[in-house]
Design a protein around this motif. Sequence first.
Motif, mmCIF file in Angstrom:
data_model
loop_
_atom_site.group_PDB
_atom_site.id
_atom_site.type_symbol
_atom_site.label_atom_id
_atom_site.label_comp_id
_atom_site.label_asym_id
_atom_site.label_seq_id
_atom_site.Cartn_x
_atom_site.Cartn_y
_atom_site.Cartn_z
ATOM 1 N N LYS A 488 -89.994 39.362 9.876
ATOM 2 C CA LYS A 488 -90.259 40.546 10.487
ATOM 3 C C LYS A 488 -89.327 40.952 11.569
ATOM 4 O O LYS A 488 -88.816 41.942 11.696
ATOM 5 N N ASN A 489 -89.456 40.106 12.376
ATOM 6 C CA ASN A 489 -88.487 40.122 13.574
ATOM 7 C C ASN A 489 -86.930 39.978 13.304
ATOM 8 O O ASN A 489 -86.297 40.640 13.842
ATOM 9 N N GLU A 490 -86.662 38.992 12.394
ATOM 10 C CA GLU A 490 -85.007 39.055 11.973
ATOM 11 C C GLU A 490 -84.810 40.465 11.462
ATOM 12 O O GLU A 490 -83.699 40.932 11.465
ATOM 13 N N LYS A 491 -85.631 40.935 10.424
ATOM 14 C CA LYS A 491 -85.318 42.556 9.959
ATOM 15 C C LYS A 491 -85.143 43.460 10.818
ATOM 16 O O LYS A 491 -84.211 44.217 11.058
ATOM 17 N N PHE A 492 -85.843 43.518 12.200
ATOM 18 C CA PHE A 492 -85.686 44.418 13.274
ATOM 19 C C PHE A 492 -84.685 44.159 13.614
ATOM 20 O O PHE A 492 -83.818 45.274 14.208
ATOM 21 N N LEU A 493 -84.192 43.026 14.197
ATOM 22 C CA LEU A 493 -82.746 42.742 14.751
ATOM 23 C C LEU A 493 -81.579 43.210 14.190
ATOM 24 O O LEU A 493 -80.686 43.767 14.598
ATOM 25 N N LEU A 494 -81.621 42.889 12.827
ATOM 26 C CA LEU A 494 -80.562 43.376 12.174
ATOM 27 C C LEU A 494 -80.318 44.571 11.599
ATOM 28 O O LEU A 494 -79.180 45.363 11.523
ATOM 29 N N ASN A 495 -81.545 45.448 11.819
ATOM 30 C CA ASN A 495 -81.637 47.015 11.497
ATOM 31 C C ASN A 495 -81.334 47.800 12.749
ATOM 32 O O ASN A 495 -80.872 48.754 12.753
ATOM 33 N N THR A 496 -81.411 46.968 13.961
ATOM 34 C CA THR A 496 -81.387 47.659 15.361
ATOM 35 C C THR A 496 -79.967 47.287 16.110
ATOM 36 O O THR A 496 -79.415 48.117 16.864
ATOM 37 N N TYR A 497 -79.437 46.000 15.766
ATOM 38 C CA TYR A 497 -78.236 45.715 16.437
ATOM 39 C C TYR A 497 -77.348 45.497 15.698
ATOM 40 O O TYR A 497 -77.403 44.711 14.572
ATOM 41 N N ASP A 498 -76.027 45.605 15.759
ATOM 42 C CA ASP A 498 -74.721 45.193 15.124
ATOM 43 C C ASP A 498 -74.676 43.830 15.059
ATOM 44 O O ASP A 498 -74.356 43.106 16.262
#
Length: 658
Positions: A488-498
């Motif tokens: 869940k958190n990994e997906k947020f990071l990859l979708n939000t930050y380059d």
Amino acid sequence: MDEVATNDFTYIRCLTIEDQNKIKKIPFLNIDSILIPSPFIKDKFLEIDYEHSYVWDEEGEFLGYILVYSNPDKTKFQVYKQVTSPFGRGKGIGSTFIRKLAKDVPGESYIYLFVWEKLVSTIDFFYSNGFNLEESTVYRKMRFYLMSATAKSILEKGISLKDKDVSVLEELSKVRHDAKKSLKVLSDMVSIMSVDNFNNIIEDINRENTALLNTLSMYEDKIKASHEVNIKEILTNRVIPFIEASNVPCEVRLVLGASIPPVIGGYMDYSRALINLTSNAIDAIEEAGRSGLIQIMITRKEGKVVLIIQDNGVGIGAERLQLDNRNLPLFVGKTTKADRAGEGVGTRQVFSTFGAGNIKVESREGKFTRWTITLNISTKKKTDRLGLLETRFIGFMKATETLELSDKSGRTEVASLIWHLRRMEIFSYDLIQSFSNYNNVRDIFKLILTYRYGKTSFKQIKEEIEKYRVDHEIIKFWLLGMINRIKKNEKFLLNTYDFEDYKGIYFKSYGQAINKTIIFTLDPDTGNFYAADRRLAEHLDFVPLLNRKRDQLIRGEFKGDVKNIDSPIYLGVWTVADKDDLYGKIVLLQQGCRQLLAMGIKPEKAIAFYHVTRNMSSFDFDPFKIIPLGELATLARKNFDQLITATDDDFDGLVFTD
């Protein structure tokens, strides 16, 4: 030296020449490296006094002895040797020997001995028993003190030492004191080690170390009803020497199974019970009048440790093997060793220690007796580990209940979350390893990869994880919760930050796994990579996730903090067809090195090389070559040969495992 005052002489009897020969076979009693070299230093007319030399004989096991020399008039008595077995510490054996000697000689008798100056604890012991320091003598650069007392003063001192009950804390203080003394003695022994006395000193160190461990085990027996007991150590350190020192010749066949874990019980009770069994076996063999054979086997079966002790003695009649209403064989507690029937009074203690339900006795009169004892495996370490895992799981889950990041968060906040998620991933490796007793953990890790990066749903992976066996079912819950939160958190990071902006942090965060070897597969064009604990994955597991052909990627590994420039990152490829292809693969590695530099890895970082996995050429990377990262990234093609070496023709086409 033990300091428990006692006047119970039950186990003491006079020493004999036969006893001395037996003592020579007992390593923990055969010690003399720090004694005064000769008993005739003070008086040349002394002789061994067997009437006033004693042995502590407890159920056939020698736990100590005192060797005394005296003059012809029996007015002077030199304590030349006094040794207590590590397994007799805390019983007051040393003090009792001294009191027994003082009681058996005239009150004005002069009792003396020499003590090495380094043995402060021994000097204190004899002080407490009424001795005083006199002169000193030097031999081979070692100083020995003469200590003496009259028999009367020793007895008077003994009267003043009254037994008293002590609290657990007071007992702990005494244990600490004894442990510190043992460590001091060990240090002193090391300090006098030389070429001449090396072997003797090593034996003494082993004895003193065993005594220290025995002291700690005895204290643990007192404060805990049961604890971990290493049954193999009891067999090898105590039971086997007991058999070998017996006056009845016996062949011993010992079979120790692999990976025998500690069992739960009491150290001293187990030791005494096994000595009782062995003593009975020796008596039965002597009664049979044949060459003795004692077979001991310890193995692991159905989640238990099974101990089998068999002798070829006189055996036990079938009618005496019948069970009474307490589930005890009829022979238990009904005979003594004097009857020489092979099952003495110690059998009551054996059944009390191990429990009737855990003992099976088989025998054929005139042939053999076999004891099979089932022991429970200690779960202490498992329980402690489970508690630690639970604490870590709760901590990680609470820390990531809510995300306090947004697309406007700064680099520090984003980096902090990446590092925290990596700690969670590393923790998940430990959870996966919990399945290793019954499963191939690589299968489980591949399954997790399909959930984190593939199309497997949480419901599907939950159903799959439920199929795997593990000692504690709660670990399945923790593992599923952990990987779900990570995804869940990994997906947020990859979708939000380059990813490009943070790939260095992603890579370096694996350095938190300081005790694990991290393998990775890297795309040298993009810097994208996947990594994991080497015990859980192979480089090839990550190839499908990178959507590139295997020979377009590089593989590598490192251990610990990547900022440590001296600890190399290993790099390699899978296949090489010929030397030109090898040059091409070096170019591929150079691209990967430039990605590592872009991630912030220092140019001075050491780089080493794997063997090529499938090598069809006569050349390979030099596994002994180490080169700085920055130098490899810019190395001219004309210098590539410094990285390679010719392979042995016999190994052409060899396939190395990934």
